[in-house]
Write a protein that holds these residues in place. Sequence first.
Motif, mmCIF file in Angstrom:
data_model
loop_
_atom_site.group_PDB
_atom_site.id
_atom_site.type_symbol
_atom_site.label_atom_id
_atom_site.label_comp_id
_atom_site.label_asym_id
_atom_site.label_seq_id
_atom_site.Cartn_x
_atom_site.Cartn_y
_atom_site.Cartn_z
ATOM 1 N N PHE A 1 -13.093 0.889 1.274
ATOM 2 C CA PHE A 1 -12.453 2.120 0.793
ATOM 3 C C PHE A 1 -12.467 3.208 1.859
ATOM 4 O O PHE A 1 -11.431 3.803 2.169
ATOM 5 N N TYR A 2 -13.618 3.489 2.438
ATOM 6 C CA TYR A 2 -13.704 4.565 3.430
ATOM 7 C C TYR A 2 -12.944 4.210 4.708
ATOM 8 O O TYR A 2 -12.299 5.070 5.309
ATOM 9 N N THR B 1 -8.778 3.099 2.964
ATOM 10 C CA THR B 1 -8.090 4.076 2.119
ATOM 11 C C THR B 1 -8.151 5.471 2.724
ATOM 12 O O THR B 1 -7.147 6.170 2.772
ATOM 13 N N VAL C 1 -4.812 5.600 -5.189
ATOM 14 C CA VAL C 1 -5.978 6.392 -5.575
ATOM 15 C C VAL C 1 -5.679 7.125 -6.878
ATOM 16 O O VAL C 1 -4.623 7.744 -7.023
ATOM 17 N N CYS D 1 -17.121 -0.210 -0.896
ATOM 18 C CA CYS D 1 -17.055 1.170 -0.405
ATOM 19 C C CYS D 1 -16.737 1.201 1.090
ATOM 20 O O CYS D 1 -16.009 2.084 1.553
ATOM 21 N N ASP E 1 -14.864 7.527 -5.242
ATOM 22 C CA ASP E 1 -14.922 6.312 -4.433
ATOM 23 C C ASP E 1 -15.271 5.151 -5.366
ATOM 24 O O ASP E 1 -15.527 5.367 -6.565
#
Length: 141
Positions: free
Chosen positions: A22-23, A26, A97, A19, A121
Amino acid sequence: MSQVTPFHIAIPVYNLAECRTFYRETLNCEEGRSSDHWVDFNLFGHQLVIHYKPKGETGDLHSNPVDGQNVPVPHYGVVLPWETFQPFAEELRTKGVKFVIEPYIRFEGQVGEQATMFFLDPAGNALEFKAFRDMGQLFAK
């Protein structure tokens, strides 16, 4: 309209490293403070904190019918400027995504016209990003 005050939200994740990537990569969130159990991010000027929580302790995702779509509950996100929404949606597409609800326009030509999209997420938390053509209609009825 008064100046917007940043909000703070903390969400559970069972995979902190995935995560975090990702944050940061992405969604392009700047990373702030962190520990081995949580990470702060700047989410479009708001404070988002991901907190480690063991898998199985997070609730199941539910959905409610809204405007002919199955809107995930709970969800969180940010209201973006209108001109930011489409480029952000395209960037998310190029990064692979998968949308729960593809970007689209709600209430087109009506009060409250808005663009919206939903995706998850890596921990399964639902995110909604939206934009209003006229930000003055954010709370219009």
